[in-house]
Motif scaffolding. Structure first.
Motif, mmCIF file in Angstrom:
data_model
loop_
_atom_site.group_PDB
_atom_site.id
_atom_site.type_symbol
_atom_site.label_atom_id
_atom_site.label_comp_id
_atom_site.label_asym_id
_atom_site.label_seq_id
_atom_site.Cartn_x
_atom_site.Cartn_y
_atom_site.Cartn_z
ATOM 1 N N ILE A 52 0.846 -1.192 0.000
ATOM 2 C CA ILE A 52 0.000 0.000 0.000
ATOM 3 C C ILE A 52 0.881 1.242 0.000
ATOM 4 O O ILE A 52 1.859 1.325 0.747
ATOM 5 N N TRP A 53 0.535 2.203 -0.843
ATOM 6 C CA TRP A 53 1.231 3.489 -0.868
ATOM 7 C C TRP A 53 0.199 4.590 -0.657
ATOM 8 O O TRP A 53 -0.839 4.623 -1.334
ATOM 9 N N VAL A 54 0.471 5.488 0.294
ATOM 10 C CA VAL A 54 -0.443 6.596 0.581
ATOM 11 C C VAL A 54 0.321 7.909 0.448
ATOM 12 O O VAL A 54 1.419 8.064 1.003
ATOM 13 N N SER A 55 -0.259 8.849 -0.271
ATOM 14 C CA SER A 55 0.373 10.154 -0.480
ATOM 15 C C SER A 55 0.418 10.945 0.819
ATOM 16 O O SER A 55 -0.560 10.983 1.578
ATOM 17 N N ASP A 56 1.564 11.592 1.073
ATOM 18 C CA ASP A 56 1.683 12.455 2.249
ATOM 19 C C ASP A 56 1.060 13.825 1.990
ATOM 20 O O ASP A 56 0.719 14.551 2.935
#
Length: 222
Positions: A52-56
């Motif tokens: 999972i990749w979540v934008s900061d």
């Protein structure tokens, strides 16, 4: 389970009730999907079942892909392959057969559908983290074996291991040492050919015996 990349919104959800566990959280990771622009910065979450990749910048924007959909992962440090060291992954999709690889414009438009993205690059701000991320990927991949692998092994059970091949070769050498007349035919898997060769050898011997008898008869008459 649907193959491919999917979009998520908000913090990652871990399905702990079904045994999913968080393996690593890596801040400062950019992401590049196929030929789309690189996105940064973000936080990478690796669980026992998915990446999972979540934008900061925008916490409502993120991507997730199951390990069952990741067909390959590797550390890439070749600037000719990609300008920045990264963890390169290939993703299996349900639409792979529908993409015409000869039509780059069509593929460029097609790739905007996340379910059709086949490449993902994870780019940590600290390249020294690449080997660690790679190892975690390896461990999680082992936890998610291909469910079709066993069926494929059964379909291709004619493929031998190195030990089996050595045993087969030893048996064949032993067979040939006790059956020298069958060497050629057996080595090619044609036992009928071996039998024919053996018969020819017997016939040749008969011809030689006949010639000797004829020669002895002529000497006797003289």
């Amino acid at each position: 389970m649907a193959l491919g990349l999917r979009e998520i919104s908000g913090e990652p959800v871990i399905d702990s009730e079904n045994g999913e566990e968080l393996m690593r959280v890596q801040p400062g990771v950019d992401i590049a999907l196929s030929n789309l622009p690189r996105e940064s910065p973000g936080t990478l979450y690796i669980t026992t079942k998915q990446v999972i990749w979540v934008s900061d910048v925008d916490k409502s924007k993120g991507y997730a892909v199951d390990f069952l959909s990741i067909s390959l992962h590797a550390v890439s440090r070749d600037p000719e392959a990609y300008p920045t060291p990264c963890l390169y992954t290939q993703i299996e999709t349900e639409a792979d057969d529908e993409i015409n690889s000869d039509n780059s414009d069509s593929e460029s438009n097609y790739v905007h559908d996340l379910s059709n993205i086949r490449e993902m690059r994870l780019i940590p701000s600290d390249p020294m983290q690449l080997d660690t991320l790679f190892q975690v990927f390896c461990e999680c991949a082992e936890l998610n074996p291909d469910p079709n692998a066993e069926e494929q092994e059964e379909e291709h059970d004619w493929i031998f291991s190195a030990d089996q091949m050595e045993d087969e070769e030893a048996e064949e050498e032993d067979y040939m040492s006790h059956n020298p007349t069958n060497t050629l035919g057996h080595s090619n898997g044609h036992h009928d050919l071996a039998r024919t060769i053996l018969e020819l050898q017997i016939n040749d011997q008969r011809f030689e015996d006949a010639e000797e008898i004829e020669h002895d008869e002529k000497d006797t008459h003289h």
